[in-house]
Design an enzyme around this catalytic site. Sequence first.
Site, PDB file in Angstrom:
ATOM      1  N   GLY A  52       0.777  -1.239   0.000  1.00 18.30           N
ATOM      2  CA  GLY A  52       0.000   0.000   0.000  1.00 18.30           C
ATOM      3  C   GLY A  52       0.804   1.283   0.000  1.00 18.30           C
ATOM      4  N   SER A  53       2.010   1.256  -0.582  1.00 19.53           N
ATOM      5  CA  SER A  53       2.783   2.515  -0.579  1.00 19.53           C
ATOM      6  C   SER A  53       2.140   3.555  -1.497  1.00 19.53           C
ATOM      7  CB  SER A  53       4.243   2.268  -0.960  1.00 19.53           C
ATOM      8  OG  SER A  53       4.378   1.915  -2.322  1.00 19.53           O
ATOM      9  N   ARG A  58     -15.920 -15.462  -9.434  1.00 18.04           N
ATOM     10  CA  ARG A  58     -15.515 -14.061  -9.555  1.00 18.04           C
ATOM     11  C   ARG A  58     -16.711 -13.114  -9.487  1.00 18.04           C
ATOM     12  NH1 ARG A  58     -11.689 -11.763 -14.297  1.00 18.04           N
ATOM     13  NH2 ARG A  58     -13.621 -11.398 -15.423  1.00 18.04           N
ATOM     14  N   ILE A  72      -7.986  -9.107 -11.342  1.00 23.74           N
ATOM     15  CA  ILE A  72      -8.553  -8.567 -12.580  1.00 23.74           C
ATOM     16  C   ILE A  72     -10.058  -8.359 -12.374  1.00 23.74           C
ATOM     17  CG2 ILE A  72      -9.064  -9.118 -15.000  1.00 23.74           C
ATOM     18  CD1 ILE A  72      -6.338 -10.574 -15.074  1.00 23.74           C
ATOM     19  N   LEU A  73     -10.524  -7.183 -12.719  1.00 25.67           N
ATOM     20  CA  LEU A  73     -11.950  -6.865 -12.535  1.00 25.67           C
ATOM     21  C   LEU A  73     -12.721  -7.132 -13.824  1.00 25.67           C
ATOM     22  CD1 LEU A  73     -11.415  -3.561 -10.553  1.00 25.67           C
ATOM     23  CD2 LEU A  73     -12.289  -5.732  -9.627  1.00 25.67           C
ATOM     24  N   ASN A 131      -6.157   3.322 -12.395  1.00 23.08           N
ATOM     25  CA  ASN A 131      -5.188   2.283 -12.025  1.00 23.08           C
ATOM     26  C   ASN A 131      -3.785   2.804 -12.271  1.00 23.08           C
ATOM     27  OD1 ASN A 131      -4.186  -0.376 -11.380  1.00 23.08           O
ATOM     28  ND2 ASN A 131      -3.870  -0.712 -13.576  1.00 23.08           N
ATOM     29  N   HIS A 147      -0.033   1.360 -13.228  1.00 21.78           N
ATOM     30  CA  HIS A 147       0.595   0.163 -13.775  1.00 21.78           C
ATOM     31  C   HIS A 147       2.086   0.447 -13.963  1.00 21.78           C
ATOM     32  CE1 HIS A 147       0.831  -3.642 -15.880  1.00 21.78           C
ATOM     33  NE2 HIS A 147       1.552  -3.047 -16.805  1.00 21.78           N
TER      34      HIS A 147
HETATM   35  C1  GAR Z   1       3.187  -0.893  -7.598  1.00 22.68           C
HETATM   36  O1  GAR Z   1       4.464  -0.931  -8.182  1.00 22.68           O
HETATM   37  C2  GAR Z   1       2.115  -0.858  -8.672  1.00 22.68           C
HETATM   38  O2  GAR Z   1       2.483  -0.123  -9.809  1.00 22.68           O
HETATM   39  C3  GAR Z   1       1.988  -2.316  -9.003  1.00 22.68           C
HETATM   40  O3  GAR Z   1       2.087  -2.983  -7.767  1.00 22.68           O
HETATM   41  C4  GAR Z   1       2.892  -2.210  -6.877  1.00 22.68           C
HETATM   42  C5  GAR Z   1       2.126  -1.999  -5.593  1.00 22.68           C
HETATM   43  O4  GAR Z   1       2.909  -1.410  -4.603  1.00 22.68           O
HETATM   44  N1  GAR Z   1       0.755  -2.594  -9.653  1.00 22.68           N
HETATM   45  C6  GAR Z   1       0.573  -3.560 -10.544  1.00 22.68           C
HETATM   46  O5  GAR Z   1       1.455  -4.317 -10.872  1.00 22.68           O
HETATM   47  C7  GAR Z   1      -0.830  -3.649 -11.090  1.00 22.68           C
HETATM   48  N2  GAR Z   1      -0.889  -4.576 -12.177  1.00 22.68           N
HETATM   49  P1  GAR Z   1       2.229  -0.731  -3.336  1.00 22.68           P
HETATM   50  O6  GAR Z   1       1.273  -1.755  -2.722  1.00 22.68           O
HETATM   51  O7  GAR Z   1       3.380  -0.437  -2.419  1.00 22.68           O
HETATM   52  O8  GAR Z   1       1.516   0.499  -3.794  1.00 22.68           O
END
Ligand code: GAR
Length: 198
Positions: A13-14, A66, A93-94, A108, A110
């Site tokens: 969750g950063s 799902r 995936i939604l 989102n 990515h």
């Molecule tokens: C982040 O790097 C985000 O871009 C990626 O997961 C990480 C979550 O980090 N998202 C994906 O890969 C989505 N397909 P966080 O929990 O520290 O925010």
Amino acid sequence: MTKRVAILISGGGSNMEALVRSMTGDHPARPVLVLSNDPAAGGLAKAAGLGVPTAVVDHKAYSKDRAAFEAALHAALLDAQPDIICLAGFMRILGAEFIRQWDGRILNIHPSLLPKYRGLHTHARALEAGDTYHGCTVHEVTAALDDGPVLGQARMRVLPGDTPDILAARLLPLEHALYPAVLRRFAAGDRRPVMLGG
Ligand code: GAR
């Protein structure tokens, strides 16, 4: 009117934390819910510590159903009445039905320069391709995976000796700059893309 933001997470969750911390002062939005599909997600405690209500819809409780998982997700969101839903490291995936219900309101982040490298292992794929630049994208979520209008990108150089882990670690602070910048614009009704980095 102040926009209500729900943030969906699966892990640390950063990005969620960066979004929550950004929504103060004259920001046009406020966080109303952090929701995880995983009860063990580290971001849940972080959100609670930041004073944001949390909820869990454990996808494992729905095994392969799902539609039922997404109906529960939808119900939890209805309780919070968000205007905007930010996926922030949300690794499910939604489906099209869920997205239709929140059409135009889901963002989102990515970890690639879309349209390159939809899906997983984006850092390794950028290295394998010999890319000079790598980065991250915030986009509106549509029914196609990691697609939809781009609302912002941050890019950085790939350096000699980079590994997937090094790239991921160097990219994360850019994600934390990009996502709040896009959310601020989007919440104000401005969809022009935010472009950051060299
Ligand atoms: C982040 O790097 C985000 O871009 C990626 O997961 C990480 C979550 O980090 N998202 C994906 O890969 C989505 N397909 P966080 O929990 O520290 O925010």
